[in-house]
Design a protein around this motif. Structure first.
Motif, mmCIF file in Angstrom:
data_model
loop_
_atom_site.group_PDB
_atom_site.id
_atom_site.type_symbol
_atom_site.label_atom_id
_atom_site.label_comp_id
_atom_site.label_asym_id
_atom_site.label_seq_id
_atom_site.Cartn_x
_atom_site.Cartn_y
_atom_site.Cartn_z
ATOM 1 N N VAL A 77 0.830 -1.203 0.000
ATOM 2 C CA VAL A 77 0.000 0.000 0.000
ATOM 3 C C VAL A 77 0.867 1.257 0.000
ATOM 4 C CG1 VAL A 77 -1.866 1.193 1.167
ATOM 5 C CG2 VAL A 77 -1.741 -1.281 1.249
ATOM 6 N N ALA A 78 1.964 1.217 0.739
ATOM 7 C CA ALA A 78 2.866 2.368 0.764
ATOM 8 C C ALA A 78 3.447 2.619 -0.627
ATOM 9 C CB ALA A 78 3.987 2.130 1.773
ATOM 10 N N GLU A 79 3.738 1.532 -1.357
ATOM 11 C CA GLU A 79 4.254 1.677 -2.727
ATOM 12 C C GLU A 79 3.205 2.318 -3.624
ATOM 13 O OE1 GLU A 79 7.032 -1.820 -4.052
ATOM 14 O OE2 GLU A 79 5.401 -2.639 -2.863
ATOM 15 N N ILE A 80 1.948 1.910 -3.466
ATOM 16 C CA ILE A 80 0.875 2.478 -4.280
ATOM 17 C C ILE A 80 0.741 3.972 -4.008
ATOM 18 C CG2 ILE A 80 -1.625 2.503 -4.629
ATOM 19 C CD1 ILE A 80 -1.624 -0.504 -4.229
ATOM 20 N N ALA A 81 0.778 4.350 -2.739
ATOM 21 C CA ALA A 81 0.684 5.767 -2.384
ATOM 22 C C ALA A 81 1.828 6.566 -3.012
ATOM 23 C CB ALA A 81 0.696 5.926 -0.870
ATOM 24 N N GLU A 82 3.033 6.012 -2.976
ATOM 25 C CA GLU A 82 4.197 6.700 -3.536
ATOM 26 C C GLU A 82 4.097 6.797 -5.055
ATOM 27 O OE1 GLU A 82 7.620 8.865 -3.190
ATOM 28 O OE2 GLU A 82 6.335 8.091 -1.595
ATOM 29 N N ALA A 124 -7.210 1.043 -1.525
ATOM 30 C CA ALA A 124 -6.463 2.178 -2.071
ATOM 31 C C ALA A 124 -6.950 2.532 -3.471
ATOM 32 C CB ALA A 124 -4.970 1.848 -2.095
ATOM 33 N N MET A 125 -7.214 1.496 -4.277
ATOM 34 C CA MET A 125 -7.716 1.732 -5.636
ATOM 35 C C MET A 125 -9.095 2.389 -5.609
ATOM 36 S SD MET A 125 -6.586 -1.726 -7.684
ATOM 37 C CE MET A 125 -4.891 -1.968 -8.251
ATOM 38 N N VAL A 126 -9.951 1.937 -4.690
ATOM 39 C CA VAL A 126 -11.280 2.537 -4.545
ATOM 40 C C VAL A 126 -11.144 4.017 -4.189
ATOM 41 C CG1 VAL A 126 -13.351 2.584 -3.095
ATOM 42 C CG2 VAL A 126 -12.478 0.401 -3.965
ATOM 43 N N SER A 127 -10.234 4.323 -3.267
ATOM 44 C CA SER A 127 -10.005 5.722 -2.876
ATOM 45 C C SER A 127 -9.576 6.561 -4.067
ATOM 46 C CB SER A 127 -8.926 5.787 -1.783
ATOM 47 O OG SER A 127 -9.339 5.110 -0.621
ATOM 48 N N TYR A 128 -8.688 5.999 -4.876
ATOM 49 C CA TYR A 128 -8.186 6.715 -6.046
ATOM 50 C C TYR A 128 -9.323 7.024 -7.017
ATOM 51 C CZ TYR A 128 -5.356 7.662 -10.212
ATOM 52 O OH TYR A 128 -4.795 8.231 -11.315
ATOM 53 N N GLU A 142 -3.593 11.254 -0.278
ATOM 54 C CA GLU A 142 -2.814 10.260 0.465
ATOM 55 C C GLU A 142 -3.547 9.832 1.734
ATOM 56 O OE1 GLU A 142 1.424 11.081 0.880
ATOM 57 O OE2 GLU A 142 1.288 12.434 -0.824
ATOM 58 N N VAL A 143 -4.251 10.775 2.366
ATOM 59 C CA VAL A 143 -5.060 10.426 3.534
ATOM 60 C C VAL A 143 -6.188 9.480 3.117
ATOM 61 C CG1 VAL A 143 -6.579 11.295 5.353
ATOM 62 C CG2 VAL A 143 -4.548 12.596 4.712
ATOM 63 N N LEU A 144 -6.848 9.797 2.007
ATOM 64 C CA LEU A 144 -7.966 8.965 1.541
ATOM 65 C C LEU A 144 -7.482 7.565 1.173
ATOM 66 C CD1 LEU A 144 -11.022 9.311 1.102
ATOM 67 C CD2 LEU A 144 -10.535 9.711 -1.320
ATOM 68 N N ILE A 145 -6.270 7.465 0.631
ATOM 69 C CA ILE A 145 -5.697 6.150 0.341
ATOM 70 C C ILE A 145 -5.473 5.369 1.640
ATOM 71 C CG2 ILE A 145 -3.590 4.987 -0.464
ATOM 72 C CD1 ILE A 145 -3.461 7.124 -2.668
ATOM 73 N N SER A 146 -5.050 6.067 2.684
ATOM 74 C CA SER A 146 -4.912 5.420 3.994
ATOM 75 C C SER A 146 -6.262 4.928 4.501
ATOM 76 C CB SER A 146 -4.300 6.407 5.000
ATOM 77 O OG SER A 146 -3.046 6.854 4.581
#
Length: 418
Positions: A77-82, A124-128, A142-146
């Motif tokens: 998940v951290a990789e996706i956020a980055e 994370a994908m849903v948030s995006y 980034e907060v929403l991805i969390s």
């Protein structure tokens, strides 16, 4: 509408959508596992060739999907956020559907990966996708991805506090002070959906706040024991992956190579013992609740077989996380420790150390000590597990830091060490 109102609304929507999707994903995994093999207890009734055919064909399809869309591959998940932050990846609805399919096939066919990692990634994908309508700033995205990650973990593990702790400790620590409320909101909503359709891990022997010193004292013998198996996991995982990559890396025929090696190894391990493969959820549940009695030698053997299965699953590009897989190795190690201790009349219950070992193993190997303690609390509600986990994670992490830099799923030699 200002950004905080959008973030609040987004957290609710993410919790609902991610909770629903991850619940569906969890049900699909169970359905296809049953479709492929039937009841877990009667899995050995299938002919030998079948154990090779299903994982080989499944991982072949998974690798085709990855070729078609690289974002289907398992990312942290951290990789996706980055990646999102740097504009390196686009998380489309198509990618979301393909990721669910690839992970379902990987897990249901027997590969030793868990569904917690993909669940966090699905969140994370849903948030995006939801942010396309909300149009939040980069920081709020980034907060929403969390929030999505917490929702995914809360749903698939059917443990709201563990999901929230995972997201806060794994990727959202820098947002904790200002934005923890939204992560809690999304996680709780997703859990509320999942609890009606999925079954959480539970510890049936909890004695609550009655702290028995035999478990605390036994812990100091358990610490070097579990440290040894953490070392073995890290050492073998790295060596197996290096060997496979060196000997069998062939970009022209990589899909065929991944399929044949993955199918052959997973099929062979399944014939030896079904507890050596699959995600490990059944192993953890059975050991913690004293529903599985394996001879001591077989317990130790299955630990090594699961390490092999985990490494080969990673090499073969099986789509799934390591959370529950690591828990299963820790649970087997803990149960084996108690069985050895009881040979010397220590009179400790093996299922306690199955729970302790499971939590310590993920806390150390995934560098999630707080999540490990929260997991122990939420599953067992028992101080005889929670206190040893807290002490054990701290001690084992400290011991391992003298030899290795721990990072998720990989092993790196510390500078200056031979």
């Amino acid at each position: 509408m200002d950004e905080l109102k959008k973030l609040f609304l987004g957290s609710i929507i993410v919790g609902i959508v991610a909770g629903s999707l991850v619940t569906l994903y969890g049900i699909l995994c169970k359905f296809f596992e049953y479709f492929f093999y039937g009841d877990f207890e009667n899995i050995n009734n299938w002919p030998i060739w079948y154990f090779y055919l299903i994982p080989t064909l499944s991982i072949f399809v998974v690798n085709l999907l990855i070729k078609f869309d690289s974002s289907v591959r398992e990312y942290g998940v951290a990789e996706i956020a980055e990646m999102i932050k740097n504009g390196q990846i686009v998380l489309s609805v198509k990618s979301l559907i393909l990721k669910i399919l690839a992970s379902t096939l990987s897990i249901a066919s027997g590969f030793a990966v868990g569904n917690e990692g993909p669940s966090a990634a699905i969140g994370a994908m849903v948030s995006y996708q939801i942010n396309k309508f909300l149009k939040l700033s980069q920081e709020k995205l980034e907060v929403l991805i969390s929030v999505g990650a917490a929702s995914g973990i809360s749903a698939i593990f059917v443990s709201p506090i563990t999901g929230i702790a995972f997201a806060l400790e794994n990727i959202a620590y820098k947002f904790f002070k200002d934005f923890a409320t939204y992560i809690i909101l999304g996680g709780m909503i997703a859990f509320s959906i999942a609890i009606y359709f999925l079954t959480p891990l539970s510890f049936e022997y909890a004695s609550g706040k009655l702290l028995e010193w035999r478990y605390i004292l036994s812990l100091f013998l358990f610490i070097p024991f579990i440290t040894f198996f953490v070392f073995i996991y890290l050492f073998l995982n790295k060596r197996i992956l290096d060997f496979l990559k060196e000997k069998f890396s062939n970009k022209k025929y990589d899909i065929i190579v991944f399929s044949l090696i993955g199918g052959f190894v997973i099929g062979s391990l399944m014939l030896i013992s079904p507890y050596a493969v699959f995600s490990g959820h059944e192993v953890v549940e059975f050991l913690m609740n004293n529903k599985l009695h394996l001879p001591l030698i077989l317990l130790i053997l299955v630990v090594f077989l699961r390490i092999i299965a985990s490494s080969v699953s990673i090499f073969a590009n099986a789509v799934g996380g390591a959370f529950i897989t690591l828990m299963s190795i820790g649970a087997l190690s803990g149960y084996a420790f108690a069985e050895i201790m009881n040979l010397f009349n220590f009179n400790i219950e093996p299922f306690y150390f199955a729970a302790i070992g499971a939590a310590i193993f993920i806390g150390v190997n995934m560098k999630l000590p707080f999540t490990a303690v929260v997991l122990a609390v939420e599953i067992t509600y028992d101080y005889n597990v929670v206190v040893p986990v807290g002490i054990g994670v701290a001690f084992v992490s400290h011991i391992m830091s003298y030899h290795f830099n721990l990072n998720k799923f990989m092993l790196f030699k510390t500078k200056g060490k031979e």
